[in-house]
Enzyme design. Structure first.
Site, short mmCIF file in Angstrom:
data_model
loop_
_atom_site.label_atom_id
_atom_site.label_comp_id
_atom_site.label_asym_id
_atom_site.label_seq_id
_atom_site.Cartn_x
_atom_site.Cartn_y
_atom_site.Cartn_z
N ASP A 198 13.21 -20.57 97.86
CA ASP A 198 14.04 -19.44 98.28
C ASP A 198 15.50 -19.85 98.36
OD1 ASP A 198 12.09 -17.49 98.51
OD2 ASP A 198 11.56 -18.11 100.55
N ASN A 228 23.45 -18.38 89.35
CA ASN A 228 23.15 -17.05 88.83
C ASN A 228 22.33 -16.20 89.80
OD1 ASN A 228 22.48 -14.98 86.58
ND2 ASN A 228 20.46 -15.73 87.22
N TYR A 234 27.35 -6.26 99.51
CA TYR A 234 27.21 -6.92 98.22
C TYR A 234 28.58 -7.21 97.61
CZ TYR A 234 26.12 -7.64 93.27
OH TYR A 234 26.06 -8.14 91.99
N LYS A 292 30.17 -10.97 96.92
CA LYS A 292 30.57 -11.39 95.58
C LYS A 292 32.08 -11.64 95.51
CE LYS A 292 26.71 -11.40 93.19
NZ LYS A 292 26.21 -12.62 92.53
#
Length: 254
Positions: A69, A96, A164, A168
């Site tokens: 994980d 990634n 999110y 990022k």
């Protein structure tokens, strides 16, 4: 053509989240170009089995599987240890693995859970892998870090995915800081910010109206992203370190 096929020979590369989508396309291309690739997934599955079979059938370069994980620092550290042990070290890290996790304003529990999950997977885990990579690369003649961000890193995301976009965006700042701070140690760091990418996970969620509105009339193939990663992994673009490369088919232009 021979030069391209073998341009990554001798490179040992970890690609996180590589059982499907962009990660799978990237792992396959890197291996095709001669790299020894550590495939990573949360757990072994039919997807990892088929990818390992595909890469092993080539016989051109080594391949290994690491599972675990990436929901925070501890998991990331364990993945790094296993990946580095697979081939006696690493030369390239491709961060990634990630997910578009919702973080609705209400109820408050959903907001908090969404933020914790986004920060854990989309920022803290990549940051820990970067930390381990910096230390390893600095002691072993240098290396390359490629962080997969998102166009949301620049423009933010929608109301259901604010966390999110923030995570990022943090990944972009991290990449720039690494490039500025550790270039003299031979550590090169790049970010890639894709838009709509065609994968088995995303294809069904991308409406035809969205595809028709894109400047190229199609979503970006995962192979296009993989090609950019493969080039950066060669280390030939040293003075591009710190840069973010947008891959959106001109859908989002800065």
């Amino acid at each position: 053509m021979t030069e391209v096929l073998g341009e990554l020979a001798g490179r040992r590369i970890l690609v996180t989240g590589s059982s499907r989508g962009i990660g799978r396309a990237t792992a396959a291309l890197l291996n095709e170009r001669g790299a020894s690739v550590v495939v990573h997934a949360r757990a072994a599955s039919e997807h990892t089995e088929s990818l390992l079979a595909e890469l092993s059938a080539r016989g051109s370069a080594r391949v290994a599987l690491v599972t675990g994980d990436l929901d925070g620092i501890a998991g990331a550290s364990a993945v790094w240890d296993a990946a580095a042990a697979a081939f006696g070290g690493l030369d390239v890290l491709v961060n990634n693995a990630g997910a578009w996790i919702a973080s609705a304003l209400e109820p408050a529990e959903a907001w908090l859970t969404g933020w914790e999950a986004n920060l854990g997977l989309n920022l803290l885990a990549p940051a820990e892998l970067c930390r381990r990579a910096i230390l390893h690369f600095a002691d072993n003649g240098g290396g390359v870090i490629v962080n997969l961000a998102s166009r949301s890193s620049h423009r933010g995301d929608d109301a259901e995915h604010l966390a999110y976009g923030a995570a990022k965006g943090g990944l972009l700042a991290l990449t720039k800081g690494i490039a500025r701070s550790y270039g003299r140690d031979g550590v090169l760091a790049y970010a890639i910010a894709p838009g709509w990418v065609g994968t088995e996970l995303a294809d069904g969620a991308i409406e035809q109206s969205v595809r028709d509105a894109l400047p190229l009339g199609e979503v970006t193939p995962a192979r296009d992203v993989a090609e950019v990663v493969a080039f950066l992994a060669t280390g030939r673009a040293r003075h591009t370190t710190g840069a973010t490369i947008d891959i959106t088919g001109a859908d989002y232009v800065r």
